[in-house]
Design a protein around this motif. Structure first.
Motif, short mmCIF file in Angstrom:
data_model
loop_
_atom_site.label_atom_id
_atom_site.label_comp_id
_atom_site.label_asym_id
_atom_site.label_seq_id
_atom_site.Cartn_x
_atom_site.Cartn_y
_atom_site.Cartn_z
N ALA A 133 0.83 -1.21 0.00
CA ALA A 133 0.00 0.00 0.00
C ALA A 133 0.86 1.26 0.00
O ALA A 133 2.05 1.22 0.35
N ALA A 134 0.26 2.37 -0.36
CA ALA A 134 0.98 3.66 -0.37
C ALA A 134 1.41 4.05 1.03
O ALA A 134 0.78 3.67 2.02
N GLY A 135 2.48 4.82 1.11
CA GLY A 135 2.93 5.38 2.38
C GLY A 135 4.20 4.73 2.89
O GLY A 135 4.93 5.33 3.66
N PHE A 136 4.47 3.47 2.47
CA PHE A 136 5.70 2.82 2.92
C PHE A 136 6.88 3.37 2.13
O PHE A 136 7.90 3.77 2.69
N ASP A 137 6.73 3.40 0.80
CA ASP A 137 7.82 3.89 -0.06
C ASP A 137 7.38 5.21 -0.69
O ASP A 137 7.09 5.28 -1.87
N LYS A 138 7.34 6.24 0.13
CA LYS A 138 6.78 7.52 -0.32
C LYS A 138 7.58 8.13 -1.47
O LYS A 138 7.04 8.86 -2.29
N ASN A 139 8.89 7.87 -1.52
CA ASN A 139 9.74 8.54 -2.51
C ASN A 139 10.24 7.61 -3.61
O ASN A 139 11.21 7.93 -4.29
N ARG A 151 5.26 11.59 14.92
CA ARG A 151 4.03 11.63 14.12
C ARG A 151 3.60 10.24 13.64
O ARG A 151 2.70 10.13 12.84
N ILE A 152 4.32 9.21 14.13
CA ILE A 152 3.84 7.83 13.94
C ILE A 152 3.84 7.15 15.31
O ILE A 152 4.82 7.27 16.05
N PHE A 153 2.75 6.46 15.63
CA PHE A 153 2.62 5.83 16.95
C PHE A 153 2.15 4.39 16.79
O PHE A 153 1.20 4.12 16.07
N ALA A 177 -2.13 -1.98 15.76
CA ALA A 177 -2.52 -0.84 14.92
C ALA A 177 -1.43 0.23 14.95
O ALA A 177 -0.46 0.13 15.70
N VAL A 178 -1.60 1.23 14.09
CA VAL A 178 -0.69 2.38 14.04
C VAL A 178 -1.54 3.63 13.87
O VAL A 178 -2.58 3.59 13.19
N ILE A 179 -1.13 4.72 14.50
CA ILE A 179 -1.74 6.02 14.17
C ILE A 179 -0.64 6.87 13.56
O ILE A 179 0.47 6.94 14.10
N VAL A 191 -10.19 1.11 -1.53
CA VAL A 191 -10.96 1.24 -0.28
C VAL A 191 -10.23 0.46 0.80
O VAL A 191 -10.24 -0.77 0.77
N SER A 192 -9.51 1.08 1.75
CA SER A 192 -9.60 2.47 2.08
C SER A 192 -8.29 2.99 2.66
O SER A 192 -7.38 2.23 2.93
N ASN A 193 -8.31 4.27 2.91
CA ASN A 193 -7.22 4.92 3.65
C ASN A 193 -7.43 4.67 5.16
O ASN A 193 -8.26 3.85 5.54
N VAL A 218 -8.09 -2.55 1.04
CA VAL A 218 -6.95 -2.32 1.94
C VAL A 218 -7.47 -1.85 3.29
O VAL A 218 -8.46 -1.11 3.35
N GLY A 219 -6.82 -2.31 4.35
CA GLY A 219 -7.20 -1.92 5.70
C GLY A 219 -7.25 -3.14 6.61
O GLY A 219 -8.15 -3.97 6.50
N GLY A 220 -6.23 -3.28 7.45
CA GLY A 220 -6.25 -4.31 8.47
C GLY A 220 -5.92 -5.72 8.02
O GLY A 220 -6.10 -6.67 8.78
N VAL A 221 -5.42 -5.90 6.81
CA VAL A 221 -5.07 -7.25 6.36
C VAL A 221 -3.74 -7.66 7.01
O VAL A 221 -2.77 -6.91 6.95
N HIS A 222 -3.75 -8.84 7.66
CA HIS A 222 -2.52 -9.27 8.33
C HIS A 222 -2.26 -10.76 8.17
O HIS A 222 -1.43 -11.35 8.86
N TYR A 247 -0.15 -2.66 4.62
CA TYR A 247 0.95 -1.87 5.14
C TYR A 247 1.19 -2.25 6.61
O TYR A 247 2.18 -2.92 6.94
N THR A 248 0.27 -1.90 7.50
CA THR A 248 0.50 -2.07 8.95
C THR A 248 0.77 -3.54 9.33
O THR A 248 1.57 -3.80 10.23
N GLY A 249 0.15 -4.47 8.63
CA GLY A 249 0.39 -5.89 8.90
C GLY A 249 1.87 -6.22 8.82
O GLY A 249 2.39 -7.02 9.61
#
Ligand SMILES: Cc1cc2nc3c(=O)[nH]c(=O)nc-3n(C[C@H](O)[C@H](O)[C@H](O)COP(=O)(O)O)c2cc1C
Length: 364
Positions: free
Chosen positions: A61-67, A99-101, A108-110, A243-245, A293-297, A316-318
């Motif tokens: 998912a997006a956000g891991f390899d932002k660049n 800014r990541i917890f 989970a992650v916030i 679906v979804s962020n 996408v969302g919570g798949v582990h 991602y978070t998984g």
């Protein structure tokens, strides 16, 4: 063996600040010290949507390899595709740290990163260097928070990446850029979709070829908002939906960090994002591709996304909790599930639990 390495690495990574641990993971992938599994894609896993042939339905998912630093290393972990970004036109430092917890007890992650990234030119240069390498690499595009014309920022992203990306994701669902999610509203969305599709078509006329455009939405939508999005999608030339962020909702969490501001991802997002996925599948009908996408582990949760209406799945978070061996384990588990079900491919399992998920009330 790879799973054992993950188990040994986790206490060390979790002793670090989450953003530092993430930086280290990128470095490990860049330098190739991560063990890569052999590829086990089978005809059962091959999935074709939006004119693209995915070797298997699991994506980063997006956000891991932002660049766009490590798309090829991520593909080698077993993913069928990788989504880099979010990339904004200009570099942006994002919100103040921390800014990541981690919410360890909740798996989970916030995050409230706020689209920190090196900007479009840096990502473009990296993608240009990998031209010809193959593999499906999408780019997720966004707007700088201070852009005078936010829709123009998406048009810029389309022009920059149409030639280089396998597909583009229009991300209007990050909760960490003030007002961004308002673009999901009926009128703004209609205008946004027509302008990005026009930009994509202009790029195609300039030799980029047809680049599929996906729209990534939030899980925090009421029934009317979902219907409005489905209506706007039907009137547009968008090729698919993600679906979804992350979610702004916080229910039944045990971790001390659960009151941090930002978008929550991981296990507690699974139910909400899967219900929204199934409802969107019902609203848009069987043809429009959807990435769940969302919570798949695990292979089981990935399969449930497909049964709720997804053509492809992202995680991602998984990976934060399960480690770099997770993608290969999910892909293997999905293949076994298809074989057990006695069907030809993973697409044949889609929608088999659609009603179960679509009829469920959204959690608080
Ligand atoms: C640290 C972090 C950063 C993220 N950054 C982005 C981003 O830049 N763009 C985006 O579209 N989604 C971003 N996401 C959201 C993920 O792509 C995904 O939609 C969400 O985390 C739900 O999936 P998961 O539960 O498997 O993590 C981010 C998620 C996390 C945890």
């Amino acid at each position: 063996m790879r799973r054992l390495i993950d188990r040994l690495a986790r206490p060390f990574l979790f002793s670090l600040d989450p953003e530092q641990a993430h930086g280290l993971a990128i470095k490990a992938l860049e330098t190739g010290v991560t063990p890569f599994p052999p590829r086990r894609d089978t005809p059962r896993l091959r999935t074709e949507i939006a004119g693209l042939a995915f070797p298997n339905p699991l994506g980063m998912a997006a956000g891991f390899d932002k660049n766009a630093q490590v798309p090829d290393a991520l593909l080698r972990l077993g993913f069928g595709f990788v989504e880099c970004g979010t990339v904004t036109p200009r570099p942006q430092s994002g919100n103040e740290k921390p800014r990541i917890f981690r919410l360890v007890e909740d798996r989970a992650v916030i995050n409230r990163l706020g689209f920190n990234n090196e900007g479009l030119e840096a990502a473009k240069a990296r993608l240009e260097r990998r031209t010809g390498r193959g593999g499906i690499v999408g780019i997720n595009i966004g707007t700088n928070k201070d852009a005078a014309d936010r829709i123009a920022a998406y048009e810029q992203g389309v022009h920059a990446f149409a030639r280089l990306a396998s597909y583009l994701t229009i991300n209007i669902s990050s909760p960490n850029t003030a007002g961004l999610r308002d673009l999901q509203g009926k009128e703004s969305l209609g205008l946004l979709l027509s302008r990005v599709c026009a930009a994509r078509d202009a790029a195609a006329r300039n030799g980029a070829g047809h680049t599929p455009l996906f729209l990534k939405i939030a899980p925090d939508l009421d029934e009317q908002a979902m219907e409005d999005i489905a209506t706007e999608l039907a009137g547009s030339a968008i090729d698919g939906l993600i679906v979804s962020n992350t979610t702004l909702s916080r229910s039944d969490l045990a971790s001390a960090n659960s009151s941090e501001t930002g978008g929550m991802s991981g296990a507690p997002l699974f139910e909400r994002s899967t219900i929204v996925l199934a409802r969107m599948r019902r609203l848009v009908g069987p043809k429009l591709p959807i990435i769940g996408v969302g919570g798949v582990h695990s292979a089981e949760t990935a399969l449930e996304k497909i049964k709720a209406g997804a053509d492809l799945v992202q995680i991602y978070t998984g990976m934060i909790y399960e480690g770099a061996s997770l993608p290969a384990r999910i892909v293997k588990g999905l293949d076994e599930a298809v074989a057990r079900a006695g069907v030809a491919n993973v697409a044949k399992l889609r929608d088999s639990h659609l009603d179960k998920w679509a009829d469920r009330p959204l959690p608080d």
